[in-house]
Design a protein around this motif. Structure first.
Motif, short mmCIF file in Angstrom:
data_model
loop_
_atom_site.label_atom_id
_atom_site.label_comp_id
_atom_site.label_asym_id
_atom_site.label_seq_id
_atom_site.Cartn_x
_atom_site.Cartn_y
_atom_site.Cartn_z
N PHE A 1 -40.27 112.57 6.12
CA PHE A 1 -39.71 111.42 6.82
C PHE A 1 -40.18 111.34 8.27
O PHE A 1 -40.43 110.25 8.78
N GLU A 2 -40.32 112.48 8.93
CA GLU A 2 -40.72 112.48 10.35
C GLU A 2 -42.07 111.80 10.55
O GLU A 2 -42.31 111.20 11.58
N ARG A 3 -42.96 111.89 9.57
CA ARG A 3 -44.27 111.22 9.69
C ARG A 3 -44.13 109.71 9.68
O ARG A 3 -44.96 109.01 10.23
N THR A 4 -43.09 109.18 9.04
CA THR A 4 -42.93 107.75 8.94
C THR A 4 -42.35 107.13 10.22
O THR A 4 -42.55 105.96 10.47
N VAL A 5 -41.61 107.91 10.98
CA VAL A 5 -40.99 107.40 12.19
C VAL A 5 -41.67 107.91 13.45
O VAL A 5 -41.35 107.48 14.55
N GLY A 6 -42.57 108.85 13.26
CA GLY A 6 -43.17 109.57 14.35
C GLY A 6 -44.15 108.87 15.17
O GLY A 6 -44.41 109.03 16.28
#
Length: 127
Positions: free
Chosen positions: A122-127
């Motif tokens: 998930f962090e890659r999508t909001v990062g």
């Protein structure tokens, strides 16, 4: 850490909506009174109001939670077992890679579209 959101909408049949969100999706109830109720929707608050002369029901284009893959698979299974109407069948993209994600869309009894998603990272999508 993300903060929970609040969403409020009107439905034509409050009791039918309550059964769907509680009995099928497994949400828990918060406050409850004759014209509206709150549910805990995967960490967020939804308030569902009964339609009346003062409040009309309108379908929501779509909303939904981002879950872990395990939670997503569990909700998908429950929806299939309960013959929930799918607006879009489940789809997993980039399976087996760090960009893996999945989604499906269902309809609640009032015709609102709920989109369930997961991202392995998930962090890659909001990062």
């Amino acid at each position: 850490m993300l903060n929970p959101f609040h969403l409020s909408f009107v439905v034509p049949d409050k009791e039918e909506a309550k059964r769907f969100y509680l009995d099928i999706l497994g949400c828990s109830i918060g406050r409850d009174n004759p014209t509206w109720f709150d549910i805990l929707f995967y960490g967020h608050q939804i308030t569902i109001h009964q339609a009346s002369d003062k409040m009309q029901a309108f379908q929501i284009d779509h909303f939904g939670p981002i879950l872990s893959k395990e939670e997503w698979l569990s909700v998908l299974k429950v929806c299939k077992l309960n013959d929930v109407e799918f607006a879009a069948n489940s789809l997993i993209k980039n399976e087996g890679t760090e960009d893996e994600s999945g989604k499906f869309l269902i309809k609640d009894p009032s015709g609102n579209t709920l989109e369930f998603k997961y991202y392995l990272d998930f962090e890659r999508t909001v990062g």
